[in-house]
Design a protein around this motif. Structure first.
Motif, PDB file in Angstrom:
ATOM      1  N   ASP A  47       0.787  -1.269   0.000  1.00 25.57           N
ATOM      2  CA  ASP A  47       0.000   0.000   0.000  1.00 25.57           C
ATOM      3  C   ASP A  47       0.811   1.307   0.000  1.00 25.57           C
ATOM      4  OD1 ASP A  47       0.702  -0.197   2.814  1.00 25.57           O
ATOM      5  OD2 ASP A  47      -0.980  -1.587   2.918  1.00 25.57           O
ATOM      6  N   ARG A  48       0.130   2.453   0.017  1.00 22.29           N
ATOM      7  CA  ARG A  48       0.780   3.767   0.088  1.00 22.29           C
ATOM      8  C   ARG A  48      -0.134   4.941   0.503  1.00 22.29           C
ATOM      9  NH1 ARG A  48      -1.457   5.454  -2.620  1.00 22.29           N
ATOM     10  NH2 ARG A  48      -3.040   3.895  -2.474  1.00 22.29           N
ATOM     11  N   ARG A  49       0.422   6.087   0.516  1.00 26.48           N
ATOM     12  CA  ARG A  49      -0.201   7.250   1.198  1.00 26.48           C
ATOM     13  C   ARG A  49      -0.104   8.593   0.507  1.00 26.48           C
ATOM     14  NH1 ARG A  49      -2.755   4.232   3.493  1.00 26.48           N
ATOM     15  NH2 ARG A  49      -1.568   3.259   1.908  1.00 26.48           N
ATOM     16  N   HIS A  50      -0.540   9.602   1.166  1.00 25.99           N
ATOM     17  CA  HIS A  50      -0.615  10.915   0.498  1.00 25.99           C
ATOM     18  C   HIS A  50      -0.471  12.242   1.217  1.00 25.99           C
ATOM     19  CE1 HIS A  50      -0.448   9.880  -3.441  1.00 25.99           C
ATOM     20  NE2 HIS A  50      -1.671   9.434  -3.625  1.00 25.99           N
ATOM     21  N   VAL A  51      -0.794  13.257   0.444  1.00 27.75           N
ATOM     22  CA  VAL A  51      -0.455  14.624   0.813  1.00 27.75           C
ATOM     23  C   VAL A  51      -1.648  15.517   1.174  1.00 27.75           C
ATOM     24  CG1 VAL A  51       1.314  16.246   0.061  1.00 27.75           C
ATOM     25  CG2 VAL A  51       0.680  14.304  -1.401  1.00 27.75           C
ATOM     26  N   GLU A  70     -10.659  12.106  -3.360  1.00 33.52           N
ATOM     27  CA  GLU A  70     -10.400  10.869  -4.106  1.00 33.52           C
ATOM     28  C   GLU A  70      -9.360  10.005  -3.393  1.00 33.52           C
ATOM     29  OE1 GLU A  70     -11.885  12.308  -8.483  1.00 33.52           O
ATOM     30  OE2 GLU A  70      -9.726  12.068  -8.202  1.00 33.52           O
ATOM     31  N   GLU A  71      -8.449  10.648  -2.681  1.00 30.11           N
ATOM     32  CA  GLU A  71      -7.481   9.856  -1.909  1.00 30.11           C
ATOM     33  C   GLU A  71      -8.183   9.112  -0.771  1.00 30.11           C
ATOM     34  OE1 GLU A  71      -4.816   9.174  -3.076  1.00 30.11           O
ATOM     35  OE2 GLU A  71      -4.436  10.836  -4.445  1.00 30.11           O
ATOM     36  N   ILE A  72      -9.245   9.715  -0.236  1.00 26.47           N
ATOM     37  CA  ILE A  72     -10.036   9.023   0.797  1.00 26.47           C
ATOM     38  C   ILE A  72     -10.638   7.760   0.180  1.00 26.47           C
ATOM     39  CG2 ILE A  72     -12.101   9.169   2.274  1.00 26.47           C
ATOM     40  CD1 ILE A  72     -10.171  11.060   3.382  1.00 26.47           C
ATOM     41  N   ASP A  73     -11.138   7.902  -1.056  1.00 23.43           N
ATOM     42  CA  ASP A  73     -11.656   6.719  -1.765  1.00 23.43           C
ATOM     43  C   ASP A  73     -10.573   5.653  -1.853  1.00 23.43           C
ATOM     44  OD1 ASP A  73     -14.020   8.043  -2.185  1.00 23.43           O
ATOM     45  OD2 ASP A  73     -13.681   8.443  -4.311  1.00 23.43           O
ATOM     46  N   HIS A  74      -9.368   6.087  -2.235  1.00 19.48           N
ATOM     47  CA  HIS A  74      -8.273   5.121  -2.404  1.00 19.48           C
ATOM     48  C   HIS A  74      -7.995   4.389  -1.087  1.00 19.48           C
ATOM     49  CE1 HIS A  74      -6.567   7.626  -6.009  1.00 19.48           C
ATOM     50  NE2 HIS A  74      -7.808   7.215  -6.180  1.00 19.48           N
ATOM     51  N   LEU A  75      -7.944   5.161  -0.003  1.00 16.41           N
ATOM     52  CA  LEU A  75      -7.706   4.544   1.310  1.00 16.41           C
ATOM     53  C   LEU A  75      -8.784   3.518   1.617  1.00 16.41           C
ATOM     54  CD1 LEU A  75      -6.746   7.557   3.603  1.00 16.41           C
ATOM     55  CD2 LEU A  75      -5.363   5.530   3.163  1.00 16.41           C
ATOM     56  N   ASP A 154      -6.922   8.140 -11.434  1.00 17.42           N
ATOM     57  CA  ASP A 154      -7.104   9.308 -10.559  1.00 17.42           C
ATOM     58  C   ASP A 154      -5.777  10.044 -10.346  1.00 17.42           C
ATOM     59  OD1 ASP A 154      -9.761   8.622 -10.298  1.00 17.42           O
ATOM     60  OD2 ASP A 154      -9.582   7.824  -8.260  1.00 17.42           O
ATOM     61  N   GLU A 155      -4.693   9.293 -10.098  1.00 15.71           N
ATOM     62  CA  GLU A 155      -3.398   9.939  -9.815  1.00 15.71           C
ATOM     63  C   GLU A 155      -2.936  10.751 -11.034  1.00 15.71           C
ATOM     64  OE1 GLU A 155      -3.482   9.591  -6.949  1.00 15.71           O
ATOM     65  OE2 GLU A 155      -3.350   7.558  -6.176  1.00 15.71           O
ATOM     66  N   ALA A 156      -3.167  10.207 -12.233  1.00 14.34           N
ATOM     67  CA  ALA A 156      -2.782  10.938 -13.453  1.00 14.34           C
ATOM     68  C   ALA A 156      -3.554  12.250 -13.523  1.00 14.34           C
ATOM     69  CB  ALA A 156      -3.044  10.076 -14.683  1.00 14.34           C
TER      70      ALA A 156
HETATM   71 FE   LIG Z   1      -4.149   7.856  -4.345  1.00 15.21          FE
END
Ligand SMILES: [Fe+2]
Ligand SMILES: [Fe+2]
Length: 192
Positions: A47-51, A70-75, A154-156
């Motif tokens: 896994d991984r994380r964000h800003v 969207e990062e919340i979605d990813h989590l 999403d990241e793109a």
């Molecule tokens: Fe993400």
């Protein structure tokens, strides 16, 4: 009821979010889990994380807020998938989150264009990591693939938004330092 949040309010809110997100269950997603009804295969993960950026302009803040949602979605999706795999997020999660938060705060002080540059570089590196991860998935693991595909897309988009909002290209030594740090994080998260 939209009250004017001071910088201190926002700072405290983001610390509060950071603590909840890094130590508890992931919040409710905004979008449905793309893995949907896809069949499960048996395998392993990582896994991984964000800003969180301390941006000054409204448009930038809005774009970054969308990316943050969207990062919340990813989590949430990753946590769903990890549970399905009888696994869990890395125990170092709170540390990643604290580190990302500190870097985001420093980048925020350096100014919007640099902090956006940091976002862009992070998104690019995460996208590459997801691609690598996709290539290493066990054959037939459609559930993981659907999640990683959507995250990569999403990241793109997040990277494009950062560029549009005025991201500056980070100096190569900083980019290399980020790659180096990310490699250590990935190696550790894979194990613990
Ligand atoms: Fe993400
Ligand atoms: Fe992202």
């Amino acid at each position: 009821m939209d009250r004017n949040y001071s910088k201190l309010d926002r700072f405290i809110t983001s610390i509060d979010d950071a603590l909840r997100i890094s130590t508890g269950d992931a919040p409710m997603p905004f979008r449905e889990n793309p893995a949907g009804d896809l069949v499960a295969a048996d395998l392993d993960e990582d896994d991984r994380r964000h800003v969180a950026a301390t941006a000054h302009h409204d448009a930038t803040r809005e774009a970054m807020q969308l990316a943050a949602d969207e990062e919340i979605d990813h989590l949430s999706w990753c946590e769903d998938r990890l549970k399905e795999l009888d696994s869990r997020p890395s125990v170092l999660n709170p540390l990643w989150y604290a580190g990302s938060f500190a870097i985001g705060a420093v980048a925020g002080i350096a100014g919007d264009n640099w902090s956006l540059g940091f976002v862009k570089e992070t998104e690019n590196q995460v996208e590459a990591h997801l691609q690598d991860h996709l290539e290493k998935l066990p054959e037939g693991d459609a559930r993981s693939q659907a999640i990683l595909d959507q995250m990569k897309e999403d990241e793109a988009k997040h990277a494009d938004m950062a560029v549009e909002a005025g991201a500056r290209d980070l100096p190569p030594p900083i980019r290399r330092a980020m790659t180096f740090t990310a490699d250590i994080m990935k190696a550790l998260a894979y194990r613990i």
